[in-house]
Design an enzyme around this catalytic site. Structure first.
Site, PDB file in Angstrom:
ATOM      1  N   ASP A 145       0.827  -1.142  -0.125  1.00  0.00           N
ATOM      2  CA  ASP A 145       0.016   0.004  -0.092  1.00  0.00           C
ATOM      3  C   ASP A 145       0.682   1.172  -0.061  1.00  0.00           C
ATOM      4  O   ASP A 145       0.358   2.057  -0.561  1.00  0.00           O
ATOM      5  CB  ASP A 145      -0.829  -0.088   1.271  1.00  0.00           C
ATOM      6  CG  ASP A 145      -1.926   1.126   1.198  1.00  0.00           C
ATOM      7  OD1 ASP A 145      -2.513   1.418   0.212  1.00  0.00           O
ATOM      8  OD2 ASP A 145      -1.922   1.798   2.385  1.00  0.00           O
ATOM      9  N   LYS A 169       1.106 -15.127  -2.953  1.00  0.00           N
ATOM     10  CA  LYS A 169       1.467 -16.571  -3.538  1.00  0.00           C
ATOM     11  C   LYS A 169       2.512 -17.351  -2.756  1.00  0.00           C
ATOM     12  O   LYS A 169       2.252 -18.493  -2.712  1.00  0.00           O
ATOM     13  CB  LYS A 169       2.389 -16.095  -4.777  1.00  0.00           C
ATOM     14  CG  LYS A 169       1.717 -15.365  -5.914  1.00  0.00           C
ATOM     15  CD  LYS A 169       0.634 -16.129  -6.579  1.00  0.00           C
ATOM     16  CE  LYS A 169      -0.105 -15.263  -7.629  1.00  0.00           C
ATOM     17  NZ  LYS A 169      -0.873 -15.818  -8.431  1.00  0.00           N
ATOM     18  N   ARG A 190     -10.281  11.461 -11.431  1.00  0.00           N
ATOM     19  CA  ARG A 190      -9.555  11.436 -10.290  1.00  0.00           C
ATOM     20  C   ARG A 190      -9.219  10.110  -9.777  1.00  0.00           C
ATOM     21  O   ARG A 190      -8.689   9.626  -8.997  1.00  0.00           O
ATOM     22  CB  ARG A 190     -10.670  11.989  -9.373  1.00  0.00           C
ATOM     23  CG  ARG A 190     -11.158  13.307  -9.435  1.00  0.00           C
ATOM     24  CD  ARG A 190     -12.182  13.920  -8.661  1.00  0.00           C
ATOM     25  NE  ARG A 190     -11.698  13.548  -7.010  1.00  0.00           N
ATOM     26  CZ  ARG A 190     -12.639  12.937  -6.468  1.00  0.00           C
ATOM     27  NH1 ARG A 190     -13.872  12.473  -6.637  1.00  0.00           N
ATOM     28  NH2 ARG A 190     -12.379  12.734  -4.986  1.00  0.00           N
TER      29      ARG A 190
END
Length: 225
Positions: A145, A169, A190
């Site tokens: 993130d 994985k 946006r």
């Protein structure tokens, strides 16, 4: 690599004992703030090598620093605190920079403007353990993130995560080094769409995770509340 984790833990214990012995006020958070209030704080760039970095992380760092020489790549500095926070939030600090060196998130990011790519070199410390011996899934999700967020923020300005899909994985060994590759795929108004993969450091042969994300560009004139 596990040796670096052990050394980091030992260093933390020694520093903690020295701090409490030399500065009794350090045991009390309020007194500690008063004790150090007169000292000028010089921001430290956390995205630079420190003794807890493994040989693999240092090797990758040197390789990318060479790529920066022709201007195609840029190393991104990173600090614990942001100058943008309000005065009442002066104690706030970046989540991924809240641990002592070597114990949590050790990383450095590089950005390529022409390719709209961000690469994060990441070493997960012993405080990020999930299943014994392996990195917690939430820790790698945090770094994914953070990496795609930087990749979105450079062209998009103020952005926030709207969606993040991760396919795990393989588990990542604790204290190992991975390369997080992030790519800006497209922009629609946006909305910024990005993709990402996490691979083993140096050789990048092992695929650990894949992710896609959607970020929304915010209006800086409007409040988030």
């Amino acid at each position: 690599m596990m040796r670096s984790c052990t050394a980091a833990l030992r260093t933390l214990r020694v520093l903690r004992c020295r701090l409490e012995g030399a500065f009794p006020a350090a045991r009390h958070p309020v007194l500690a703030r008063r004790w150090f209030s007169t000292e000028k704080v010089i921001p430290k760039d956390q995205a630079l090598p420190n003794p807890s970095w493994s040989k693999d992380l240092r090797l990758l760092f040197d390789q990318f620093m060479k790529k920066c020489e022709d201007g195609s790549w840029e190393r991104l500095p990173s600090y614990k605190n942001s100058k943008l926070v309000k005065e009442q939030l002066s104690q706030a600090q970046l989540f991924t920079r809240g641990y002592e060196d070597g114990l949590g998130f050790e990383y450095v990011m590089f950005y390529n403007d022409d390719e709209k790519r961000t690469v994060c070199l990441f070493q997960g410390g012993p405080y990020l353990q999930g299943v014994p011996g392996f990195l917690h899934g939430g820790a790698i999700a945090t770094m994914i993130d953070a990496t795609v967020g930087v990749c979105a923020a450079i062209p998009g300005g103020i952005v926030m995560t709207a969606n993040l899909n991760i396919n795990f994985k393989r588990p990542i060994p604790l204290c190992s080094v991975v390369v997080i590759n992030s790519q800006l795929d497209k922009i629609e108004g946006r909305k910024l769409f990005l993709s990402c993969d996490v691979r083993s450091g140096v050789d990048e042969k092992i695929l650990y995770s894949e992710a896609t994300s959607l970020f929304i560009k915010l209006d800086p004139e409007k409040s988030l509340t």
